[in-house]
Design an enzyme around this catalytic site. Structure first.
Site, PDB file in Angstrom:
ATOM      1  N   GLU A 198      -5.505   6.762  11.188  1.00 41.62           N
ATOM      2  CA  GLU A 198      -5.980   7.635  10.115  1.00 41.62           C
ATOM      3  C   GLU A 198      -7.010   8.619  10.670  1.00 41.62           C
ATOM      4  O   GLU A 198      -8.199   8.558  10.370  1.00 41.62           O
ATOM      5  CB  GLU A 198      -6.539   6.774   8.978  1.00 41.62           C
ATOM      6  CG  GLU A 198      -5.463   5.862   8.384  1.00 41.62           C
ATOM      7  CD  GLU A 198      -5.994   4.815   7.413  1.00 41.62           C
ATOM      8  OE1 GLU A 198      -7.189   4.882   7.055  1.00 41.62           O
ATOM      9  OE2 GLU A 198      -5.217   3.925   7.019  1.00 41.62           O
TER      10      GLU A 198
ATOM     11  N   TYR B  11      -3.581   7.599   3.630  1.00 46.18           N
ATOM     12  CA  TYR B  11      -3.549   8.786   2.807  1.00 46.18           C
ATOM     13  C   TYR B  11      -3.139   8.410   1.396  1.00 46.18           C
ATOM     14  O   TYR B  11      -2.782   7.265   1.157  1.00 46.18           O
ATOM     15  CB  TYR B  11      -2.541   9.806   3.373  1.00 46.18           C
ATOM     16  CG  TYR B  11      -1.128   9.289   3.577  1.00 46.18           C
ATOM     17  CD1 TYR B  11      -0.146   9.479   2.611  1.00 46.18           C
ATOM     18  CD2 TYR B  11      -0.778   8.606   4.739  1.00 46.18           C
ATOM     19  CE1 TYR B  11       1.147   9.022   2.800  1.00 46.18           C
ATOM     20  CE2 TYR B  11       0.510   8.144   4.932  1.00 46.18           C
ATOM     21  CZ  TYR B  11       1.475   8.346   3.967  1.00 46.18           C
ATOM     22  OH  TYR B  11       2.752   7.873   4.160  1.00 46.18           O
TER      23      TYR B  11
ATOM     24  N   GLU C 135      -9.044   7.930  -0.149  1.00 43.64           N
ATOM     25  CA  GLU C 135      -7.813   8.088   0.628  1.00 43.64           C
ATOM     26  C   GLU C 135      -7.511   9.581   0.729  1.00 43.64           C
ATOM     27  O   GLU C 135      -7.145  10.227  -0.252  1.00 43.64           O
ATOM     28  CB  GLU C 135      -6.654   7.354  -0.049  1.00 43.64           C
ATOM     29  CG  GLU C 135      -6.815   5.840  -0.106  1.00 43.64           C
ATOM     30  CD  GLU C 135      -6.395   5.157   1.189  1.00 43.64           C
ATOM     31  OE1 GLU C 135      -6.002   5.876   2.132  1.00 43.64           O
ATOM     32  OE2 GLU C 135      -6.447   3.915   1.252  1.00 43.64           O
TER      33      GLU C 135
ATOM     34  N   TYR D 102      -2.276  -1.928  -5.593  1.00 40.77           N
ATOM     35  CA  TYR D 102      -1.714  -3.005  -4.776  1.00 40.77           C
ATOM     36  C   TYR D 102      -2.875  -3.904  -4.373  1.00 40.77           C
ATOM     37  O   TYR D 102      -3.723  -3.491  -3.591  1.00 40.77           O
ATOM     38  CB  TYR D 102      -1.046  -2.405  -3.533  1.00 40.77           C
ATOM     39  CG  TYR D 102      -0.352  -3.399  -2.629  1.00 40.77           C
ATOM     40  CD1 TYR D 102      -1.057  -4.080  -1.647  1.00 40.77           C
ATOM     41  CD2 TYR D 102       1.010  -3.632  -2.739  1.00 40.77           C
ATOM     42  CE1 TYR D 102      -0.433  -4.975  -0.799  1.00 40.77           C
ATOM     43  CE2 TYR D 102       1.651  -4.523  -1.897  1.00 40.77           C
ATOM     44  CZ  TYR D 102       0.930  -5.195  -0.926  1.00 40.77           C
ATOM     45  OH  TYR D 102       1.553  -6.082  -0.085  1.00 40.77           O
TER      46      TYR D 102
ATOM     47  N   ASN E 242      -9.996  -3.783   7.788  1.00 35.47           N
ATOM     48  CA  ASN E 242     -10.173  -3.698   6.341  1.00 35.47           C
ATOM     49  C   ASN E 242      -9.460  -4.824   5.596  1.00 35.47           C
ATOM     50  O   ASN E 242      -9.189  -4.718   4.396  1.00 35.47           O
ATOM     51  CB  ASN E 242      -9.696  -2.340   5.815  1.00 35.47           C
ATOM     52  CG  ASN E 242     -10.535  -1.873   4.636  1.00 35.47           C
ATOM     53  OD1 ASN E 242     -11.750  -2.076   4.605  1.00 35.47           O
ATOM     54  ND2 ASN E 242      -9.897  -1.233   3.657  1.00 35.47           N
ATOM     55  N   ARG E 243      -9.162  -5.902   6.312  1.00 37.46           N
ATOM     56  CA  ARG E 243      -8.735  -7.165   5.711  1.00 37.46           C
ATOM     57  C   ARG E 243      -9.589  -8.319   6.237  1.00 37.46           C
ATOM     58  O   ARG E 243      -9.322  -9.471   5.927  1.00 37.46           O
ATOM     59  CB  ARG E 243      -7.258  -7.461   6.030  1.00 37.46           C
ATOM     60  CG  ARG E 243      -6.273  -6.439   5.497  1.00 37.46           C
ATOM     61  CD  ARG E 243      -6.212  -6.421   3.981  1.00 37.46           C
ATOM     62  NE  ARG E 243      -5.220  -5.458   3.519  1.00 37.46           N
ATOM     63  CZ  ARG E 243      -5.454  -4.167   3.333  1.00 37.46           C
ATOM     64  NH1 ARG E 243      -6.672  -3.675   3.571  1.00 37.46           N
ATOM     65  NH2 ARG E 243      -4.510  -3.354   2.916  1.00 37.46           N
TER      66      ARG E 243
ATOM     67  N   ALA F 244      -6.833   2.813  12.804  1.00 38.63           N
ATOM     68  CA  ALA F 244      -6.775   3.677  13.980  1.00 38.63           C
ATOM     69  C   ALA F 244      -6.013   4.978  13.755  1.00 38.63           C
ATOM     70  O   ALA F 244      -6.443   6.046  14.198  1.00 38.63           O
ATOM     71  CB  ALA F 244      -6.148   2.899  15.140  1.00 38.63           C
TER      72      ALA F 244
END
Length: 464
Positions: free
Chosen positions: A160, A284, A350, A328, A231-232, A158
């Protein structure tokens, strides 16, 4: 940037709860372990560092860890005293300045579909938990056939805001240039491009009107929390890494994979269009990323193809290209899902150096993003056409499957046994060459070879 010692943390803990700073720690195994253990809300990641929001929940979680993690605190920097501050000026404006509101996106997409009716079509992608329509637009010459399908997504998360701007800029670029630009005309005539500029509509509106740093969607759950990290929530390797089981976490994976309307909408789009390639915009860190995201144990079998096109886009953007998990590991993202399940060449870009770049930076990011997408539309049309299913490629697929079986959220003995049965058909030399090609981590390599020896002994005993 200010260095943060333990004494500074104590001062921050007594400061006003209104300001939640963004903290930076080195991107090390110990840092990742703490962030993952506490489900901290990380905002940016590079090979050098990880940034996270030091809000009230993070403060208490870190305090509860005790003195054993003092080294973690000593290596922490403050990069932004107040994470919300970057949104403040824009939110004072009725229309958020240069940034699009949800209604502005809907209005523009609707107008485009009317003004360019022969090459643009407004589509309804799905409906959110709060009952709003997720809109998209399909761009392609309606009179031409055999067009290549692409998917472009924005705003899984949200806060971003810039992630919706590049898709909107690219739409404008192709439509307004169609009659005057040969490259734009060629792309539109030979492609079907589906744009979903704001996938997480409920969260996007909530971030713009209520809580600026909100990340998830707005799906209320029966455990008292609100929101799932879209996104998970994709099903491939769901929950294996970098995702939380806590409904209060900003990386909450949801109760089940693909539970969210937004994720289901993307799957339905694939079923309809059978996309060849896709890009999902986030912010980002100025990175171009590709699978695998769930593990850094191996590269994907098609890494060379991902790297070639990803590097091409990164040069245009001025960003760094790399495998996502090298930063990560985080499972359940759109790239891994689209690639693993459907064979889509799927990237994440990103954007920028903060969630909402200054208004003066947005046109620059949009121009580079639109140019990078033109490159993508020309070079990712049939990315795996030259892939031949040789024995060497079969070894790579078998090794991928084995790592998949090893790194499941819940160990599935039958899947693992099946993986070893397939892998045992290849010689040790073939396996070692494949492991080298995939740049398999040493610990995983030793684990697999040890298990294969045990499997071979077990099979031999059963045959006697």
């Amino acid at each position: 940037m200010k260095k943060l010692a333990i004494s500074a943390l104590i001062l921050l803990n007594t400061a006003s709860v209104m300001a939640a700073p963004i903290m930076r720690v080195p991107n090390t195994a110990s840092s990742r372990s703490v962030i993952n253990q506490l489900s901290l809300d990380y905002t940016s990641r590079t090979p050098e560092y990880i940034e996270f929001v030091y809000d009230e929940r993070a403060k208490q979680s870190l305090i509860d860890l005790g003195n054993g993690n003092a080294s973690f605190f000593k290596k922490t920097d403050i990069t932004n005293k107040d994470a919300d501050a970057q949104f403040d000026e824009l939110r004072k404006l009725n229309d958020l300045g240069i940034y699009h509101t949800y209604q502005e996106i809907v209005n523009e997409l609707t107008q485009y579909s009317k003004n360019y009716a022969n090459i643009a079509n407004l589509i309804e992608v799905g409906t959110t938990f709060e009952g709003r329509t997720i809109y998209g637009i399909e761009i392609g010459n309606k009179s031409t056939k055999d067009k290549v399908p692409f998917l472009i997504m924005g705003t899984h998360h949200a806060r971003e805001w810039i992630a919706s701007e590049v898709p909107m800029a690219s739409i404008k670029d192709l439509l307004e240039s169609y009659t005057s630009d040969d490259q734009a005309k060629s792309i539109v005539d030979t492609s079907t491009i589906v744009y979903v500029p704001m996938l997480n509509v409920d969260g996007g509106i909530y971030s713009r009107t209520s809580k600026a740093m909100w990340r998830k969607n707005r799906n209320a759950n029966n455990k008292g929390g609100v929101g799932v990290d879209n996104n998970r929530n994709y099903e491939y390797k769901w929950g294996v890494s970098g995702a939380s089981s806590s409904p209060w976490s900003d990386t909450y994976k949801g109760e089940t994979p693909m539970s969210e309307n937004e994720n289901q909408a993307i799957d339905k789009l694939y079923q309809k269009y059978k996309f060849k390639s896709a890009v999902s915009f986030h912010s980002y860190s100025e990175l171009v990323l590709w699978p695998w995201g769930y593990t850094s144990a191996i590269q994907c079998k098609d890494n060379e193809i991902f790297e070639k096109i990803g590097t091409g886009m990164s040069k245009i953007m001025g960003y760094r290209p790399m495998q996502s998990a090298d930063l990560y590991p985080a499972a359940g993202d759109s790239d891994d899902y689209l690639y693993a399940k459907y064979g889509v060449l799927a990237y994440t870009i990103e954007l920028g150096t903060r969630f909402v770049p200054s208004e003066s930076r947005v046109p620059i990011i949009n121009a580079k993003g639109s140019k990078a997408l033109r490159y993508f539309f020309e070079n990712a049309r049939n990315p795996f056409k030259d892939v031949v299913d040789t024995k060497e490629y079969k070894v790579l697929k078998s090794l991928e499957y084995t790592v998949y079986a090893l790194e499941r959220s819940e160990l599935d003995e039958s899947t693992l046994q099946d993986a070893y049965e397939k892998l045992a058909k290849f010689s040790k030399k073939e396996r070692e060459h494949g492991m080298s090609t995939l740049k398999m981590k040493f610990r995983v390599k030793k684990h697999i070879e040890s298990d294969l020896k045990a499997y071979s002994r077990y099979k031999k005993q059963n045959q006697e």
